[in-house]
Design an enzyme around this catalytic site. Sequence first.
Site, short mmCIF file in Angstrom:
data_model
loop_
_atom_site.label_atom_id
_atom_site.label_comp_id
_atom_site.label_asym_id
_atom_site.label_seq_id
_atom_site.Cartn_x
_atom_site.Cartn_y
_atom_site.Cartn_z
CG PHE A 147 -4.89 7.90 5.29
CD1 PHE A 147 -5.64 8.04 4.13
CD2 PHE A 147 -3.51 7.97 5.19
CE1 PHE A 147 -5.04 8.22 2.90
CE2 PHE A 147 -2.90 8.16 3.96
CZ PHE A 147 -3.65 8.28 2.81
CG HIS A 205 -7.48 1.03 0.13
ND1 HIS A 205 -6.13 1.00 0.41
CD2 HIS A 205 -8.02 1.96 0.96
CE1 HIS A 205 -5.87 1.90 1.36
NE2 HIS A 205 -6.99 2.50 1.72
CG HIS A 238 -7.71 10.81 0.58
ND1 HIS A 238 -8.68 10.42 1.46
CD2 HIS A 238 -7.37 9.68 -0.10
CE1 HIS A 238 -8.91 9.12 1.34
NE2 HIS A 238 -8.13 8.64 0.40
CG HIS A 280 -2.50 4.51 3.50
ND1 HIS A 280 -3.25 4.93 4.56
CD2 HIS A 280 -3.37 4.25 2.50
CE1 HIS A 280 -4.53 4.93 4.22
NE2 HIS A 280 -4.63 4.51 2.98
CG HIS A 338 -10.17 4.12 -1.88
ND1 HIS A 338 -8.92 3.59 -2.06
CD2 HIS A 338 -10.01 5.21 -1.08
CE1 HIS A 338 -8.03 4.31 -1.41
NE2 HIS A 338 -8.67 5.31 -0.80
CG HIS A 397 -9.68 3.65 5.83
ND1 HIS A 397 -9.25 4.93 6.02
CD2 HIS A 397 -9.02 3.18 4.75
CE1 HIS A 397 -8.36 5.22 5.08
NE2 HIS A 397 -8.21 4.19 4.29
CG HIS A 416 -5.14 7.56 -3.09
ND1 HIS A 416 -4.23 7.60 -2.05
CD2 HIS A 416 -6.33 7.19 -2.53
CE1 HIS A 416 -4.84 7.25 -0.93
NE2 HIS A 416 -6.10 6.98 -1.19
#
Length: 609
Positions: free
Chosen positions: A361, A214, A344, A205, A374, A184, A340
């Site tokens: 991230f 993802h 996070h 992203h 996710h 990731h 989303h």
Amino acid sequence: MSTFSSPTTHTPLNTPFLQKLSSHKKRTHSLPCACRKVTCNKDNDVEQLQLNQNTRNKSTPLSLDRRNVLIGLGGLYGATFTLGGGAVNTLAEPILPDVTACTLTDAQWDGSAGDHCCPPKFPEDRIKDFSFEDYPNPVTRVRRPAHLAMLDAEWLADYKKATALMKSLPMTDPRSFMQQARVHCAYCDGAYPVLNHPDQRLVVHGSWLFAPFHRWYLYFFERILGKLIDKPGFALPYWNWDHPDGMRIPEMFKDIDSPLYDPNRSTEHQNTVIDLSFNFKTPRDFDSEDEQIQQNLLLMRKQMLYPTKPTVFFGSPYRSGDEVDPSTGSGPGALELSPHNNIHMWTGNETIYSHQDMGSFWSAGRDSIFYCHHANVDRMWTVWRNDLPGRSRLDINDPDYLNAYFLFYDENANPVRVYVKDSFDTEKLGYKYDQQDLPWLFKTPPRPAKGTVTDTIVTFPKQLDSVIKTKVMRPKKSRTKEEKEEQEEVLFIDFEFGMSQQPIKFDVYVNDDYDHKPEEKTQVKPQFAGSFTSLTHRGGSMVAKAVKGIAGSLLGGSNKVKKGVLKLAITKLLEDIGASEDEAIQVTIVPKIGTETVVIKNVSIEFVS
Ligand code: C2O
């Protein structure tokens, strides 16, 4: 389910030229408003074609002819790729990672204890293209909501055991938990250069790559877990944050003796209802938890129902040669922006550097809850695509999207190259989501009193250091049902920002009389159009100094101004607030966090096909 939208051809301009035009790169030419819409007049057409001709010649010499040919050739196209280091494919237009050249990313300079983002080097001679035959599914894996799945004791024991085994694999094994987390980090933090563009970094992203990347990432993660306990039917849980019963950290992740536990989580949110519009500064709680839940449901409804065109929901085009900023990409879609990104931020530890683990991230994959989060993001893709009433919602069918690929290690530690075009049908991939209610779907707010549209038209650029209110003309007042089906009315907010390590968030309202204050909590009400949200990202100067060229290009140089764009679907919003027949709207932009260096460049309305 794998039906693609057929390219619409209702105007001569709706060709690859136009698709190109809607990418942020072309949009930075600040075209006169009338020329960014499909309904350009003749003169504008000429101007637009010339503009495209210019930009096209600069970046993608073969784009038009090649694309027309390739659309006709279909499958042949994918077969011509080679891995980086092999023959150079001058036709490559989809954005592809050069996995032979994984390099340092910013993660190396912070609290990552010297770890980096590069998974074990992919052995080129062993890389195989993904095929459905090579990855059979004896049992369909059924992903259930975490709060319900945990009641199944056998499944929970399997999940813990598989996670513990994954965490105990040696670092030399690409299936080990830390190596999976690195995958990731590598794709999300720009560790790989773009194939044939060595000075650009690939980031998944902030663009149309977000959803398929993802999905594939979880696909292999889940298969590895199943393999480790020898249960091919093992399925990940999903964090059902769109349902009141799922709006807290799922219990199974909170047991400190469990392999699912991660100490690097928010100290304040262990037992609170989640705020799907979370940003760090504003008060964290409403008067009651129920109020927060209602706000969350309203947000879900807007994010899922308003965008009906795929690039508004999934994100903007991102092609080979496009240079994007890692923190904003070419233009994130509704699926990625909220909730989303907010989840996070809400889950990570707000008291430590870069809000590890979930809050950045590079570190997010180190928390097991990431994969649960996710799974619900992925489920929202299937819900948006298949389960919503009204206008049809389709997957993106641009060849540069379909033929983009990623590399992963599978459950047998074999390297495999997977294409976006194989990601659309989850049942073909061997998994599905159990049916759950969508309580946000029918949560229609009462129509508000008509707001007044003042006549103030702000001249941009303007710094976002206080609330901005501006009148924006609509390209067309009053559209038929068919026109609305054909084209989404989209509010575009183009902005620039400078060096900042903070997350960025600003909110947007339409025709709202309320006197918004930056320090107040986001109000998800009928006039709320959406937010721009980005996570903590690294300042470039310090990193650029540490590793000159590499990080310098990753972060766009130390002083370079970065560009972002927020796209908000407003067709349905205008119906909700009774403004679809008006010739202008009033847009309010409320800075929330990290907007000290944000400059709004332009606010406009365009139609998106
Ligand atoms: Cu790649 Cu939720 O992040």
